[in-house]
Design a protein around this motif. Structure first.
Motif, PDB file in Angstrom:
ATOM      1  N   GLN A  53       1.480  -0.776  -0.056  1.00  0.00           N
ATOM      2  CA  GLN A  53       0.208   0.116   0.346  1.00  0.00           C
ATOM      3  C   GLN A  53       0.630   0.869   0.271  1.00  0.00           C
ATOM      4  N   ALA A  54       0.716   2.249  -0.969  1.00  0.00           N
ATOM      5  CA  ALA A  54       1.439   3.192  -1.088  1.00  0.00           C
ATOM      6  C   ALA A  54       0.844   4.759   0.004  1.00  0.00           C
ATOM      7  N   THR A  55       1.822   4.850   0.497  1.00  0.00           N
ATOM      8  CA  THR A  55       1.374   6.079   1.381  1.00  0.00           C
ATOM      9  C   THR A  55       1.006   7.179   0.549  1.00  0.00           C
ATOM     10  N   HIS A  56      -0.252   7.634   1.075  1.00  0.00           N
ATOM     11  CA  HIS A  56      -0.694   8.890   0.686  1.00  0.00           C
ATOM     12  C   HIS A  56      -2.145   8.331  -0.802  1.00  0.00           C
ATOM     13  N   HIS A  57      -1.724   6.583  -0.845  1.00  0.00           N
ATOM     14  CA  HIS A  57      -2.394   6.292  -2.446  1.00  0.00           C
ATOM     15  C   HIS A  57      -1.648   6.705  -3.368  1.00  0.00           C
ATOM     16  N   SER A  58      -0.458   7.231  -3.444  1.00  0.00           N
ATOM     17  CA  SER A  58       0.625   7.235  -4.488  1.00  0.00           C
ATOM     18  C   SER A  58       1.774   7.317  -4.278  1.00  0.00           C
ATOM     19  N   TRP A  59       2.410   6.540  -5.513  1.00  0.00           N
ATOM     20  CA  TRP A  59       3.687   5.928  -5.682  1.00  0.00           C
ATOM     21  C   TRP A  59       4.967   7.283  -5.332  1.00  0.00           C
ATOM     22  N   TYR A  60       4.561   8.133  -5.926  1.00  0.00           N
ATOM     23  CA  TYR A  60       5.011   9.873  -6.114  1.00  0.00           C
ATOM     24  C   TYR A  60       4.163  10.057  -6.871  1.00  0.00           C
ATOM     25  N   PRO A  61       4.467  11.625  -6.325  1.00  0.00           N
ATOM     26  CA  PRO A  61       3.741  12.946  -5.789  1.00  0.00           C
ATOM     27  C   PRO A  61       3.504  13.319  -7.997  1.00  0.00           C
ATOM     28  N   TYR A  62       4.668  13.066  -9.062  1.00  0.00           N
ATOM     29  CA  TYR A  62       4.076  13.828  -9.992  1.00  0.00           C
ATOM     30  C   TYR A  62       3.552  12.381 -11.409  1.00  0.00           C
ATOM     31  N   SER A  63       3.682  13.487 -12.194  1.00  0.00           N
ATOM     32  CA  SER A  63       3.237  12.042 -13.523  1.00  0.00           C
ATOM     33  C   SER A  63       5.152  11.353 -13.821  1.00  0.00           C
ATOM     34  N   PHE A  64       4.430  10.249 -14.358  1.00  0.00           N
ATOM     35  CA  PHE A  64       6.110   9.436 -14.503  1.00  0.00           C
ATOM     36  C   PHE A  64       6.952   9.747 -15.603  1.00  0.00           C
ATOM     37  N   LEU A  65       6.184  10.865 -16.353  1.00  0.00           N
ATOM     38  CA  LEU A  65       7.406  11.255 -17.123  1.00  0.00           C
ATOM     39  C   LEU A  65       7.716  12.875 -16.761  1.00  0.00           C
ATOM     40  N   ALA A  66       7.284  12.967 -15.425  1.00  0.00           N
ATOM     41  CA  ALA A  66       8.171  14.037 -14.940  1.00  0.00           C
ATOM     42  C   ALA A  66       9.553  14.109 -15.038  1.00  0.00           C
ATOM     43  N   PRO A  67      10.794  15.431 -14.245  1.00  0.00           N
ATOM     44  CA  PRO A  67      12.439  14.754 -14.324  1.00  0.00           C
ATOM     45  C   PRO A  67      11.774  13.835 -13.066  1.00  0.00           C
TER      46      PRO A  67
END
Length: 206
Positions: A53-67
């Motif tokens: 389970q990801a903390t805050h229901h997100s594995w990373y904050p921005y698009s996977f195409l972000a730097p």
């Protein structure tokens, strides 16, 4: 910015009795329970199932195409969590070639990024709508030999989050690393998992 707590939901065969294990990775805004329910359709009945389970229901904050730096430290934390889980499965007696991965959307991107950074013989991987992560792909991160691991990558065309071009680039990198990659692009398909994709995953990977 955040890092991930180790919070893993389990289902299926108890690990002590299992011959194989499947790691399910949920998408942004979803949960471990959501992605585990996918097995109602995949019907993998001979494996121990694990869903972090990801903390805050997100594995990373921005698009996977972000730097990549914009998605840190969450992205590295997510990759580290997967590495720990794989190591624990091996310690419990499941060989790496009997470990499988399934992810959707953000989870599919994380699956592909993890296995390509840690290439080797796995049972297989299914990335329902995903590609390798980063505005620019750092080829130094991708080393090893997949030894013909079967990988299925799907997406819609167009998809609001995952462009076909990134799926194709990811396919090329993984094929060079000796993965047995199948890509399926569905014109006009919404950002979801279709019955056709489920059947294809059952046929090609499990």
């Amino acid at each position: 910015m955040y890092t991930h707590q180790k919070d893993i939901m389990t289902a299926g065969v108890p690990i002590a009795d299992a011959k194989k294990a499947v790691i399910f990775i949920h998408g942004r805004g979803a949960s471990a329970a959501d992605i585990l329910s996918l097995n109602d359709h995949l019907q993998i009945d001979d494996a121990a199932l694990f869903a972090p389970q990801a903390t805050h229901h997100s594995w990373y904050p921005y698009s996977f195409l972000a730097p990549v730096m914009e998605n840190q430290p969450a992205l590295d934390s997510a990759l580290a969590l997967l590495k720990i889980l794989v190591a624990e499965l091996k310690n419990a007696g499941i060989p790496q070639e009997k470990i499988y991965f399934v992810g959707f959307s953000q989870g599919a991107c994380l699956v592909l990024e993890y296995i390509t950074r840690n290439a080797g013989k796995y049972g297989g991987a299914v990335a329902f709508t995903g590609g390798l992560i980063g505005k620019e792909l750092n080829m130094q991160n991708y080393k090893g030999d997949f030894k013909k691991t079967p990988v299925l990558i799907t997406t819609g065309d167009p998809d609001p989050h995952v462009p076909v071009s990134r799926v194709e680039v990811s396919e090329g990198i993984m094929k060079k690393m000796n993965a047995n990659v199948t890509v399926k692009i569905y014109p006009g398909r919404l950002h979801t998992i279709s019955k056709t994709e489920i059947e294809l995953a059952k046929k090609l990977v499990f």
